[in-house]
Design a protein around this motif. Structure first.
Motif, PDB file in Angstrom:
ATOM      1  N   PHE A  24      35.724  39.168  10.474  1.00 51.52           N
ATOM      2  CA  PHE A  24      35.403  39.235   9.050  1.00 51.52           C
ATOM      3  C   PHE A  24      35.733  37.927   8.341  1.00 51.52           C
ATOM      4  O   PHE A  24      34.904  37.353   7.642  1.00 51.52           O
ATOM      5  CB  PHE A  24      36.150  40.389   8.355  1.00 51.52           C
ATOM      6  N   TRP A  25      36.978  37.453   8.489  1.00 53.94           N
ATOM      7  CA  TRP A  25      37.399  36.256   7.770  1.00 53.94           C
ATOM      8  C   TRP A  25      36.662  35.015   8.261  1.00 53.94           C
ATOM      9  O   TRP A  25      36.371  34.104   7.477  1.00 53.94           O
ATOM     10  CB  TRP A  25      38.913  36.084   7.818  1.00 53.94           C
ATOM     11  N   SER A  26      36.321  34.967   9.524  1.00 57.66           N
ATOM     12  CA  SER A  26      35.520  33.864  10.057  1.00 57.66           C
ATOM     13  C   SER A  26      34.176  33.786   9.336  1.00 57.66           C
ATOM     14  O   SER A  26      33.761  32.720   8.874  1.00 57.66           O
ATOM     15  CB  SER A  26      35.315  34.046  11.560  1.00 57.66           C
ATOM     16  N   ARG A  27      33.531  34.925   9.235  1.00 62.83           N
ATOM     17  CA  ARG A  27      32.212  34.966   8.596  1.00 62.83           C
ATOM     18  C   ARG A  27      32.317  34.777   7.091  1.00 62.83           C
ATOM     19  O   ARG A  27      31.486  34.101   6.478  1.00 62.83           O
ATOM     20  CB  ARG A  27      31.519  36.263   8.944  1.00 62.83           C
ATOM     21  N   LEU A  57      45.640  31.280   9.389  1.00 59.39           N
ATOM     22  CA  LEU A  57      46.202  32.116  10.436  1.00 59.39           C
ATOM     23  C   LEU A  57      46.155  33.569   9.997  1.00 59.39           C
ATOM     24  O   LEU A  57      46.461  33.881   8.844  1.00 59.39           O
ATOM     25  CB  LEU A  57      47.655  31.691  10.674  1.00 59.39           C
ATOM     26  N   LEU A  58      45.757  34.450  10.900  1.00 62.64           N
ATOM     27  CA  LEU A  58      45.841  35.887  10.656  1.00 62.64           C
ATOM     28  C   LEU A  58      47.026  36.407  11.455  1.00 62.64           C
ATOM     29  O   LEU A  58      47.196  36.035  12.623  1.00 62.64           O
ATOM     30  CB  LEU A  58      44.561  36.601  11.106  1.00 62.64           C
ATOM     31  N   GLN A  59      47.841  37.240  10.819  1.00 59.58           N
ATOM     32  CA  GLN A  59      49.041  37.768  11.453  1.00 59.58           C
ATOM     33  C   GLN A  59      49.023  39.291  11.354  1.00 59.58           C
ATOM     34  O   GLN A  59      48.865  39.844  10.266  1.00 59.58           O
ATOM     35  CB  GLN A  59      50.272  37.211  10.727  1.00 59.58           C
ATOM     36  N   ARG A  60      49.177  39.969  12.486  1.00 51.87           N
ATOM     37  CA  ARG A  60      49.265  41.432  12.492  1.00 51.87           C
ATOM     38  C   ARG A  60      50.668  41.817  12.034  1.00 51.87           C
ATOM     39  O   ARG A  60      51.658  41.341  12.574  1.00 51.87           O
ATOM     40  CB  ARG A  60      48.982  41.989  13.891  1.00 51.87           C
ATOM     41  N   VAL A  61      50.739  42.660  10.986  1.00 53.00           N
ATOM     42  CA  VAL A  61      52.022  43.029  10.391  1.00 53.00           C
ATOM     43  C   VAL A  61      52.126  44.539  10.211  1.00 53.00           C
ATOM     44  O   VAL A  61      51.125  45.251  10.259  1.00 53.00           O
ATOM     45  CB  VAL A  61      52.217  42.334   9.019  1.00 53.00           C
ATOM     46  N   ALA A  62      53.356  45.008   9.973  1.00 52.48           N
ATOM     47  CA  ALA A  62      53.599  46.430   9.717  1.00 52.48           C
ATOM     48  C   ALA A  62      53.631  46.731   8.215  1.00 52.48           C
ATOM     49  O   ALA A  62      53.476  47.877   7.814  1.00 52.48           O
ATOM     50  CB  ALA A  62      54.914  46.861  10.360  1.00 52.48           C
ATOM     51  N   HIS A  63      53.840  45.704   7.373  1.00 56.70           N
ATOM     52  CA  HIS A  63      53.883  45.916   5.924  1.00 56.70           C
ATOM     53  C   HIS A  63      52.472  45.865   5.349  1.00 56.70           C
ATOM     54  O   HIS A  63      51.504  45.619   6.067  1.00 56.70           O
ATOM     55  CB  HIS A  63      54.817  44.899   5.246  1.00 56.70           C
ATOM     56  N   GLU A  64      52.348  46.080   4.066  1.00 57.88           N
ATOM     57  CA  GLU A  64      51.045  46.034   3.411  1.00 57.88           C
ATOM     58  C   GLU A  64      50.370  44.676   3.625  1.00 57.88           C
ATOM     59  O   GLU A  64      51.054  43.655   3.692  1.00 57.88           O
ATOM     60  CB  GLU A  64      51.189  46.303   1.902  1.00 57.88           C
ATOM     61  N   SER A  65      49.071  44.682   3.692  1.00 57.17           N
ATOM     62  CA  SER A  65      48.314  43.436   3.829  1.00 57.17           C
ATOM     63  C   SER A  65      48.512  42.582   2.578  1.00 57.17           C
ATOM     64  O   SER A  65      48.561  43.096   1.460  1.00 57.17           O
ATOM     65  CB  SER A  65      46.833  43.730   4.025  1.00 57.17           C
TER      66      SER A  65
END
Length: 128
Positions: A24-27, A57-65
């Motif tokens: 998504f972010w790439s496009r 950078l995209l980071q997978r997290v446990a908190h809200e986006s």
């Protein structure tokens, strides 16, 4: 004297899989995906940017986006002290490598070591 600059825009993504988020972010931003799994643990994906642009950078997290930024420096302790003098507070030292800080406005950001081989352009030089 030490140096620092805006380094990275980090898209914190509360998702199970970063691949669709990276797509998504790439496009959306018109930036090719440099890596969908930067460290091999599924936590980081990176979009390709030019040397004079911030890293995305995209980071997978446990908190809200949310979005946060990283400031890179050649002296983490001195940069953290400089930012504290401006009103920021230390939140956590992570993995023995970077500080999570909070601005007086409530925004979180990180102070990290130099991320690219070439430390410039747009470099700030701070007196000792």
């Amino acid at each position: 004297m030490h140096h620092s600059r805006l380094c990275t825009l980090v898209l914190d993504c509360r998702v199970d899989d970063l691949a669709p988020a990276a797509e998504f972010w790439s496009r959306a931003l018109g930036k090719p995906i440099a890596s969908v799994d930067q460290d091999g643990d599924g936590r980081y994906a990176e979009l390709q940017t030019a040397d004079d642009e911030p890293i995305i950078l995209l980071q997978r997290v446990a908190h809200e986006s949310r979005v946060h930024l990283d400031i890179e420096t050649d002296d983490i302790d001195t940069e953290v002290a400089r930012l504290e003098a401006l009103g920021a507070t230390r939140i956590a030292f992570c993995h023995g490598r970077w500080w999570v800080m909070q601005a007086p406005t409530g925004h979180r950001f990180c102070v990290v070591r130099r991320q690219r081989a070439r430390f410039g352009p747009h470099l700030n030089a701070w007196p000792a």
